[in-house]
Enzyme design. Sequence first.
Site, mmCIF file in Angstrom:
data_model
loop_
_atom_site.group_PDB
_atom_site.id
_atom_site.type_symbol
_atom_site.label_atom_id
_atom_site.label_comp_id
_atom_site.label_asym_id
_atom_site.label_seq_id
_atom_site.Cartn_x
_atom_site.Cartn_y
_atom_site.Cartn_z
ATOM 1 N N LYS A 109 7.412 -12.598 4.128
ATOM 2 C CA LYS A 109 6.780 -12.344 2.832
ATOM 3 C C LYS A 109 7.275 -13.308 1.747
ATOM 4 O O LYS A 109 6.600 -13.514 0.752
ATOM 5 C CB LYS A 109 6.985 -10.890 2.419
ATOM 6 C CG LYS A 109 6.211 -9.947 3.333
ATOM 7 C CD LYS A 109 6.263 -8.509 2.882
ATOM 8 C CE LYS A 109 5.375 -7.643 3.744
ATOM 9 N NZ LYS A 109 5.911 -7.450 5.113
HETATM 10 C C1 LIG Z 1 5.120 -7.142 6.198
HETATM 11 C C2 LIG Z 1 5.674 -7.407 7.550
HETATM 12 C C3 LIG Z 1 4.853 -7.413 8.707
HETATM 13 C C4 LIG Z 1 3.369 -7.099 8.639
HETATM 14 O O1 LIG Z 1 2.608 -8.096 8.025
HETATM 15 P P1 LIG Z 1 1.140 -7.796 7.488
HETATM 16 O O2 LIG Z 1 0.733 -8.963 6.693
HETATM 17 O O3 LIG Z 1 1.265 -6.544 6.660
HETATM 18 O O4 LIG Z 1 0.266 -7.581 8.688
HETATM 19 C C5 LIG Z 1 5.434 -7.726 9.916
HETATM 20 N N1 LIG Z 1 6.758 -7.971 10.022
HETATM 21 C C6 LIG Z 1 7.577 -7.974 8.948
HETATM 22 C C7 LIG Z 1 9.020 -8.240 9.139
HETATM 23 C C8 LIG Z 1 7.066 -7.689 7.673
HETATM 24 O O5 LIG Z 1 7.898 -7.672 6.612
#
Ligand SMILES: *Cc1c(COP(=O)(O)O)cnc(C)c1O
Length: 451
Positions: A109
């Site tokens: 993110k």
């Molecule tokens: C947010 C997140 C996901 C999921 O990603 P999306 O974009 O919501 O599908 C997977 N793994 C981690 C570690 C995350 O922080």
Amino acid sequence: MKYISTRGGSEPVSFSEAVARGLAPDGGLYLPQIWPDITPLLAKWEWLSYADLCEEFFALFCDLPRDVLSRIVKSAYSRFDSPQIAPMLELDSRTYVLELFHGPTLAFKDFALQLLGGLYEEQIRRTGRPITVLGATSGDTGAAAIHGLIGREGVNIFILYPDGRVSPLQERQMTCTGAANVFPLAINGTFDDAQSALKDVFNDAAFKDRVGLSAVNSINIARILAQCVYYIHAWLHLPVDKRDNVEFVVPTGNFGNVLAGWMAQRMGLPAKSFRVATNQNDILYRFFKTGRYELGPVHPSHAPSMDIQVASNFERFIYFLLGESAEKTRAVMEQFKKDGSFEFSGFDSGVFRASRADDADIVRLICEVKQKYDYVTDPHTACAFAELDPERVSVILSTAHPAKFPSVIRDAIGVDVTHSTLEALKNCPIVKHSVKAEKSAIESFIDSKLA
Ligand SMILES: *Cc1c(COP(=O)(O)O)cnc(C)c1O
């Protein structure tokens, strides 16, 4: 370039406006009105650094002066702990891992939120209006949002989280920043209580206006575009003879990450397929297998950032599934809201495949990957290993550093994984504020801090 809403009830807006708003006023999600064709650009992009590639890509979409864009992008990726930003590792000749955990909070993110923080700051500089970011988190998003906004001029960020229900490391990532513009609010209750109080605050139009309230949620178009870049970067770093046969394998929750890959493909990135890898919260797995999108209860898992049922970015994909009809999208979303399900007749999953891993699978896969490749993978990334197509070259998106989930890893393979960033946090004082999960309590807290 203008941005249109998936529900067709709002005027097209500029990039800056779409970023500032997040959600369109008609409740839809923004999409670029025209999709650039990147195919002829790929050869030129081959030798660019990550930040330069990101700048070239964003220049196709955004209305900022080039020097401003360049500054924002360079600064966004200056705090990553790998010079490649998104390094790719070859596990064997058909299996690659794209490590997306080298940012400040060790999860993918950061790619979007470090950039979004810079875009927000630029907007404040231009409008002269400070903003107050308010969000609720069950873990990763809050930490990444906070680290994207630390020390930004004109922004204060308030993040609600359920006290005692996020992991100790996640709590430290939010509360040990030492930043004067960051306020972690520990609420007494569940994540849903936090979410519902948050909604009440956002519905208070007078308050919203007065403090310049803004959300950083996963549906912001800038977040999706920022995530397109690492798919392109990864593809450009594969040996030429493998580039025509790539399947990106993506641990999926809100569908934001894999959607970005699919958008890059629509713009001309020659990827063959995408695998949506879910945990036991498998609404998307069931959808891609059957064409039926149906809500179920959320079951907490070893991969908590994928513990969702309604995938907030899915509407963007549905819009294309319905032939880019805003009218049909609106009808489907309304039916889904009413009934908790809908079914696509004659559904064809197209370039998408799906796999699923429950908690027992996650533990088993962490062990198998360690044995086979001597590589330690976090519980989210482990889900991606559930099913790999031997006919394809798999590029697995690794979404978090394993050190963020030490107890699952220890139980699975008996290894203590650490990371210096997380170790350093253990010596920092925790600063958090206990606030009731109620609109009035949250509003007076915010007012007192802004005063
Ligand atoms: C947010 C997140 C996901 C999921 O990603 P999306 O974009 O919501 O599908 C997977 N793994 C981690 C570690 C995350 O922080």
